[in-house]
Design an enzyme around this catalytic site. Structure first.
Site, PDB file in Angstrom:
ATOM      1  N   GLU A 244       0.860  -1.189   0.000  1.00  0.00           N
ATOM      2  CA  GLU A 244       0.000   0.000   0.000  1.00  0.00           C
ATOM      3  C   GLU A 244       0.890   1.230   0.000  1.00  0.00           C
ATOM      4  O   GLU A 244       1.861   1.306   0.766  1.00  0.00           O
ATOM      5  CB  GLU A 244      -0.917  -0.003   1.222  1.00  0.00           C
ATOM      6  N   GLU A 249      -2.658  11.950   2.555  1.00  0.00           N
ATOM      7  CA  GLU A 249      -3.511  11.449   3.626  1.00  0.00           C
ATOM      8  C   GLU A 249      -3.295  12.234   4.914  1.00  0.00           C
ATOM      9  O   GLU A 249      -2.203  12.707   5.219  1.00  0.00           O
ATOM     10  CB  GLU A 249      -3.224   9.963   3.877  1.00  0.00           C
TER      11      GLU A 249
END
Length: 441
Positions: A244, A249
Site C-alpha cells: 500500500e 492522507e
C-alpha cells in the site's frame, strides 16, 4: 541508441512509433480480480486495535484518554473487488497481459468504459510524450469523462468510519458527485444537518492496475475539517502482501501531508535521516515498514510544508502530487499551484529533474517489485473511524494545535459529525486530473 534514432528518417520513426503503439494496444485486457483474505485481514485489523501512535519518536500503546502526537494508519482491504457493491468476487476468468517493453502489467476488469485509456481509442489518445521523457501515458481521467474507468466501492468502510459509500447513480442523485463548470471532478460528503448513523460519501478505484509507474494527480481542493479523513493512495491485492502506498492522507485540520507505505515482512527504510533519504519531509516512525510487525504502522513520512494538506492546500488552489514507483524505489513528490514543473504540464514528465521528493522509500532496503504489485489508484473520504476518531482529543500536529474536542465542544467525533452537517461544507474533493504513466525504458 538515442544517437541512432536521430539519424533515422522521420517517416521511419513515425512508422516505428505506430507499430509500437499497435503492439501495446493488446496490453489492456480485463484485469485479474484477486481474492481478498478478509478473515486474516480482519484479525490483523483487530490486533492492537489497529492504532499506531508515536510520541516524540517513541511508539506507545493506544490510550484513548491520552493525546497522541503522531498516528499512522493503514487501511486494510482497500483492494477489495468493486463489482456489485464491492463484495468479494472469488474465482473469475479475467486475465491480464504484460507490456512487452517493460514487463509491467496493465489490466482492467470492468464493463464500465475507461476515460482515456491507451490505446483503446486512437482518436482520443493524447499527444505522446516527447522522446526526452521515458514515461508513456497509459490511463488518464479528466474533464467530463473523469469518472469513466473507475469502480465505485459500496461495502462498509474497512476503517470503521461513519460513512455509507454509494454508487455513481446515487452519488449524482444526492448531489455529492459531479463535474463542475470548470470540468473538474467533485466528490463530496453528505451535508444533511442531522443523520442517525452514517453520512453518504464517495470511494472510487481505477479499473486499470499497474506494476511500476508514475501516478500524477492534480487537485484544486481536498476535504478538510474536524471529523474528516481523506486519502489518495494506491493498493495491491491480499493486503499487506501486495503493498500500500499512501500518497496524500491526513485527518481533521492537519496541514502537513503524511505519505506512508505498508508492506510485507522485509521492507524497511535504510535511515530516518532526511538528508540520507534525499527527502524534504521527516520520518515520523521507525524503519520497519512491515504492517504485521509494526501494529500496521508502516513507514510514515510527514511533509515539512503547511500547504501540502487540508486548508493550506486549498488556500493555494491545491497542486500536483506525483508518486514514482520504479527500480530505484518508491517516492512521493508535491508541487503547489504555481510551482508545477513544465514537463508535467506538457505531459512529458521527467522525475529526475524534480529535485528532492517529499517522501522516499529506496529500493536498497525495500525491493519495489517484490513488496508492491498490481496496484489500483484510489480516492476516498471517510469520517471519524480508526484514525480520525482515535485522535479526536489530540493536539500538537501541524494544523491541529488545538484538539477537535476543544474546537467543537463535542466529546466524540461521531456525535459531532452526525449532528453538524454544515461542518462538512469543506469535506469535498475537486480533482482536475489523474494520469498514470509507465516507464518505456
Amino acid at each position: 541508441m538515442v544517437a541512432g534514432l536521430q539519424v533515422l528518417p522521420i517517416s521511419l520513426l513515425l512508422l516505428t512509433a505506430e507499430l509500437a503503439s499497435a503492439s501495446r494496444s493488446h496490453s489492456l485486457v480485463p484485469r485479474f480480480v484477486h481474492d481478498i483474505h478478509h478473515n486474516a485481514v480482519k484479525r490483523t485489523h483487530s490486533l492492537a486495535s489497529d492504532i499506531r501512535m508515536a510520541f516524540n519518536g517513541i511508539l506507545v500503546p493506544r490510550d484513548v484518554s491520552s493525546a497522541p502526537q503522531r498516528v499512522v494508519y493503514c487501511k486494510p482491504r482497500k483492494q477489495a473487488p468493486f463489482t456489485n457493491g464491492g463484495g468479494d468476487n472469488g474465482g473469475n476468468n479475467n486475465t491480464s497481459s504484460t507490456t512487452p517493453s517493460t514487463g509491467s502489467t496493465v489490466s482492467t476488469g470492468s464493463t464500465r468504459p475507461s476515460s482515456t485509456r491507451i490505446p483503446n481509442n486512437p482518436s482520443t489518445i493524447p499527444t505522446t510524450p516527447s522522446p526526452a521523457s521515458p514515461w508513456k501515458l497509459i490511463d488518464s481521467h479528466e474533464g467530463q469523462n473523469f469518472f469513466d474507468g473507475w469502480d465505485f466501492f459500496t461495502s462498509p468502510d474497512p476503517t470503521h468510519g461513519i460513512v455509507d459509500y454509494v454508487d455513481e447513480a446515487t452519488g449524482r442523485a444526492n448531489g455529492i458527485l459531479d463535474i463542475n463548470s470548470r470540468g473538474n471532478a467533485i466528490m463530496r460528503v453528505e451535508t444533511t444537518p442531522n443523520v442517525p448513523a452514517n453520512r453518504k460519501s464517495i470511494r472510487i478505484t481505477t479499473q486499470v492496475t499497474f506494476n511500476g509507474g508514475l501516478v500524477i494527480m492534480d487537485a484544486v481542493h481536498m476535504p478538510t475539517g474536524c471529523g474528516t479523513w481523506p486519502a489518495f493512495w494506491t493498493n495491491g491485492p491480499n493486503w499487506p502482501h501486495g503493498g500500500e502506498i499512501d500518497i496524500l492522507e491526513g485527518v481533521h485540520d492537519y496541514t502537513n501531508n503524511q505519505a506512508t507505505i505498508h508492506a510485507d515482512l522485509g521492507c524497511t527504510l535504510p535511515s530516518t535521516d532526511s538528508r540520507t533519504l534525499a527527502i524534504s519531509g521527516n520520518v515520523i516512525g521507525g524503519t520497519d515498514c512491515a504492517a504485521l510487525t509494526t501494529g500496521n504502522q508502516g513507514c510514515g513520512i510527514r511533509a515539512s510544508t503547511s500547504n501540502s494538506f487540508g486548508a493550506g492546500f486549498n488556500a493555494n488552489q491545491g497542486g500536483v502530487y506525483a508518486m514514482k514507483w520504479d527500480s530505484t524505489g518508491v517516492a512521493v513528490y508535491f508541487f503547489p499551484r504555481g510551482s508545477i514543473p513544465a514537463d508535467i504540464t506538457a505531459g512529458a514528465p521527467q522525475p529526475d529533474s524534480w529535485g528532492a521528493a517529499q517522501a522516499r522509500w529506496p529500493a536498497v532496503s525495500c525491493d519495489p517489485f517484490k513488496f508492491f504489485n498490481n496496484h489500483h489508484a484510489i480516492f476516498d473520504t471517510t469520517l471519524c473511524g480508526d484514525w480520525a476518531g482515535a485522535v479526536w482529543n489530540s493536539a500538537g500536529i501541524p494544523g491541529q494545535e488545538q484538539s477537535c474536542a476543544q474546537r467543537t465542544g463535542f466529546s466524540t467525533c461521531e456525535d459531532f459529525v452526525r449532528n453538524n452537517g454544515a461542518a462538512m461544507a469543506n469535506a469535498w474533493w475537486e480533482v482536475v486530473s489523474v494520469k498514470i504513466y509507465q516507464n518505456q525504458n
